[in-house]
Write an enzyme that holds these catalytic residues in place. Structure first.
Site, PDB file in Angstrom:
ATOM      1  N   ASP A  11       0.868  -1.178   0.000  1.00  0.00           N
ATOM      2  CA  ASP A  11       0.000   0.000   0.000  1.00  0.00           C
ATOM      3  C   ASP A  11       0.905   1.228   0.000  1.00  0.00           C
ATOM      4  OD1 ASP A  11      -2.291   1.630   0.217  1.00  0.00           O
ATOM      5  OD2 ASP A  11      -2.117   1.659   2.405  1.00  0.00           O
ATOM      6  N   GLU A  70      -1.466  -1.391  -4.796  1.00  0.00           N
ATOM      7  CA  GLU A  70      -2.694  -0.625  -5.000  1.00  0.00           C
ATOM      8  C   GLU A  70      -2.471   0.461  -6.041  1.00  0.00           C
ATOM      9  OE1 GLU A  70      -6.022   0.803  -2.003  1.00  0.00           O
ATOM     10  OE2 GLU A  70      -4.256   2.106  -1.878  1.00  0.00           O
ATOM     11  N   ASP A 142      -2.062   0.990   7.525  1.00  0.00           N
ATOM     12  CA  ASP A 142      -1.383   0.822   6.232  1.00  0.00           C
ATOM     13  C   ASP A 142      -1.008  -0.644   6.010  1.00  0.00           C
ATOM     14  OD1 ASP A 142      -1.183   3.726   5.523  1.00  0.00           O
ATOM     15  OD2 ASP A 142      -0.032   3.741   7.384  1.00  0.00           O
TER      16      ASP A 142
END
Length: 173
Positions: A11, A70, A142
């Site tokens: 991420d 992502e 996260d």
């Protein structure tokens, strides 16, 4: 024949880049590790260099077979989106340098896959990550997002599911 595969979800972020590693046997998951990189430095170049170093260390420690990152959600803040794109570039580069395949998923696809709703909030994502990986101790939001990305990759046909399909084709030959 089922194959076990290790997937690292990433991420990306300039302040904190989350990472999470799962092992998949088909769609059965096992948590291996999670954490985050908080890059240091005064300039963007220094922070990106530090992010590269820290993410490379995590990659070398866990030795994943595949990675999933992502995609950027483009917001009203164009400058913020551009800065995030730099961190995302590092997140794509590190697994590529390690010679492993890298998949990319949109935020709403990750949430829909893991939670069932594309507009799920962070609390819902964390709840489902805990449900899918019993006993997981999350290093933070996260890291939870990164684990969700890895889970999405497995459930979307990446990881072990793809290898099972390949093995089935080999058996039919």
């Amino acid at each position: 024949m089922e194959r076990i595969i290790r997937v690292m979800g990433i991420d990306p972020g300039l302040r904190r880049t989350g990472w999470g590693v799962v092992e998949a046997r088909g769609v059965r998951l096992r948590h291996l590790g999670n954490g985050f990189c908080a890059p240091e430095g005064e300039t963007l170049a220094q922070r990106l260099s530090d992010l590269h170093r820290r993410l490379t260390e995590a990659m070398e420690a866990w030795k994943p077979d595949e990675a999933a990152v992502e995609q950027i959600f483009v917001s009203v803040d164009a400058v913020g989106s551009l800065k995030l794109a730099h961190a995302r570039g590092v997140a794509l580069l590190v697994p590529a340098q390690a010679g492993i395949p890298v998949a990319e998923y949109a935020p709403n696809q990750i949430k829909k896959t893991v939670v069932g709703v594309g507009k799920a909030d962070k609390i819902q994502v964390q709840h489902m990550v805990r449900a899918l990986l019993p006993g997981v101790q999350l290093a933070g939001p996260d890291a939870a997002d990164a684990l969700a990305i890895a889970i999405c990759h497995v459930y979307q046909g990446g990881g072990a599911a793809r290898y099972e399909d390949l093995a089935a084709r080999e058996i039919r030959r």
